[in-house]
Scaffold this motif. Structure first.
Motif, short mmCIF file in Angstrom:
data_model
loop_
_atom_site.label_atom_id
_atom_site.label_comp_id
_atom_site.label_asym_id
_atom_site.label_seq_id
_atom_site.Cartn_x
_atom_site.Cartn_y
_atom_site.Cartn_z
N GLY A 12 0.78 -1.23 0.00
CA GLY A 12 0.00 0.00 0.00
C GLY A 12 0.81 1.28 0.00
N GLY A 49 -1.41 4.29 1.53
CA GLY A 49 -2.80 4.01 1.17
C GLY A 49 -3.06 3.97 -0.31
N ARG A 89 -3.65 1.92 -3.80
CA ARG A 89 -4.09 0.59 -4.22
C ARG A 89 -3.82 0.30 -5.69
NH1 ARG A 89 -10.56 1.71 -3.37
NH2 ARG A 89 -11.10 2.41 -5.47
N ASP A 148 -6.90 4.61 -1.29
CA ASP A 148 -7.92 3.69 -0.77
C ASP A 148 -9.33 4.24 -0.80
OD1 ASP A 148 -6.13 1.66 -0.32
OD2 ASP A 148 -5.73 2.22 1.76
N ASP A 149 -9.51 5.57 -0.73
CA ASP A 149 -10.87 6.12 -0.76
C ASP A 149 -11.40 6.29 -2.18
OD1 ASP A 149 -9.58 8.35 -1.78
OD2 ASP A 149 -10.11 9.69 -0.13
N GLU A 156 -12.37 1.29 -10.41
CA GLU A 156 -10.99 0.93 -10.14
C GLU A 156 -10.09 1.46 -11.26
OE1 GLU A 156 -9.86 -0.72 -7.41
OE2 GLU A 156 -11.91 -0.67 -6.64
#
Length: 318
Positions: free
Chosen positions: A107, A119, A121, A135-136, A153
């Protein structure tokens, strides 16, 4: 024929295995051990420049024609003379930006320079920097625009566009806003195995069909077979080879360069079956497999040379 294919959600496991392999297990590496490994080659070869920040090495200079790979469960740089030099980093090489390595692990996105971002991804190196998603769901574009919130994504990024996927739909994001990539609509289906973006071009591999789109989302062409591929950063060339399943169905092994503008194909002579492809600048890197060993080959147009052969068969590009 291509326009009759409907797009299901991307097979995330397969896509990750082919294009990013983002969740590689982190193992503990002592700084002293990494330093010793690097010291062993000092004086004989160009060693990556390392800059320490806090307790971690977070900047690695990649020499000219250096190729980031994963070998012995860590990132190494294969020099122009074929010598692999350990970097001391564990994770997945994302690419090279401004002559410096960008990599991802657990991450954390590191590079270029001493930049570290938690964070993360998904991340893609482009000619202008790194496009990544946190991540958000927020996507930070390498082009320097405002961060974009997304429920989809991030699956590909180039110098001027990026692509997201949600609920079976692929969306191209560019200067003119988001545009859906029309893959097919008659109820038939094919798993999307790869999406790549370069300057002004997007490539989608689904089933055994490769399709090309321009930066406006319009389909410009495509062909059957050769779903193991890599799009050049300038969006001009697509290097491709048959996948393992395509070879099992009788497609001839080998490597080819497809000129997207002209639609012409040129064969490239290599040994073994290509299992992964990537571009480092204007050079194509080919990972082939023969027997139990893997070989790393670097090509400038159709002129290729072997850099490294790994008899253990663990060598990977990501």
């Amino acid at each position: 024929m291509r326009d009759t294919v409907d797009v299901p959600p991307i097979d995330r496991a397969d896509l990750a295995a082919r294009t990013r392999r983002l969740r590689r297990r982190r193992r503990s590496l002592q700084a002293a051990a990494a330093g010793a490994a690097l010291a062993a080659v000092v004086g004989a070869f160009a060693v990556p420049g390392l800059v320490e920040q806090h307790d971690s090495v977070v900047a690695t200079v990649v020499p000219d024609d250096g190729v980031p790979v994963v070998l012995d469960e860590q990132i190494q740089l294969v020099q122009a003379n074929g010598t692999p030099v350990p970097t001391g980093h564990v994770g997945t090489p994302v690419g090279v930006v401004d002559g410096q390595l960008v990599w991802w692990g657990d991450g954390v996105l590191s590079g270029p320079g001493d930049v570290r971002t938690d964070g993360v991804r998904a991340a893609f190196a482009t000619e202008t920097g790194v496009t990544y998603q946190v991540d958000d769901g927020t996507i930070h574009d390498a082009a320097g625009g405002e961060p974009v919130g997304s429920d989809g994504e991030l699956v590909a990024a180039g110098a001027d566009v990026f692509v997201t996927q949600q609920d079976g739909d692929l969306t191209l994001h560019g200067d003119d806003g988001p545009r859906e990539l029309e893959i097919g609509s008659d109820g038939s289906s094919a798993a999307v195995t790869a999406v790549e973006a370069g300057a002004g071009t997007v490539v989608v591999a689904a089933g055994n069909v490769v399709s090309f789109f321009d930066s406006d989302g319009a389909r410009t062409g495509g062909f059957l077979g050769g779903v193991t591929g890599a799009l050049s950063p300038d969006g001009v060339s697509y290097a491709y080879a048959p996948s393992r399943s395509e070879r099992a169905q009788g497609m001839r092994p080998g490597l080819a360069l497809y000129d997207i503008a002209s639609g012409t194909t040129e064969r490239v002579q290599i040994n073994g079956a290509a299992v992964d492809l990537a571009w480092t600048g204007d050079a194509l890197v080919v990972l082939t497999e023969q027997g139990g060993s893997r070989t790393l080959t670097q090509c400038h147009e159709t002129a290729c040379r072997v850099l490294l052969t790994d008899p253990t068969g663990t060598l990977a590009l990501r």
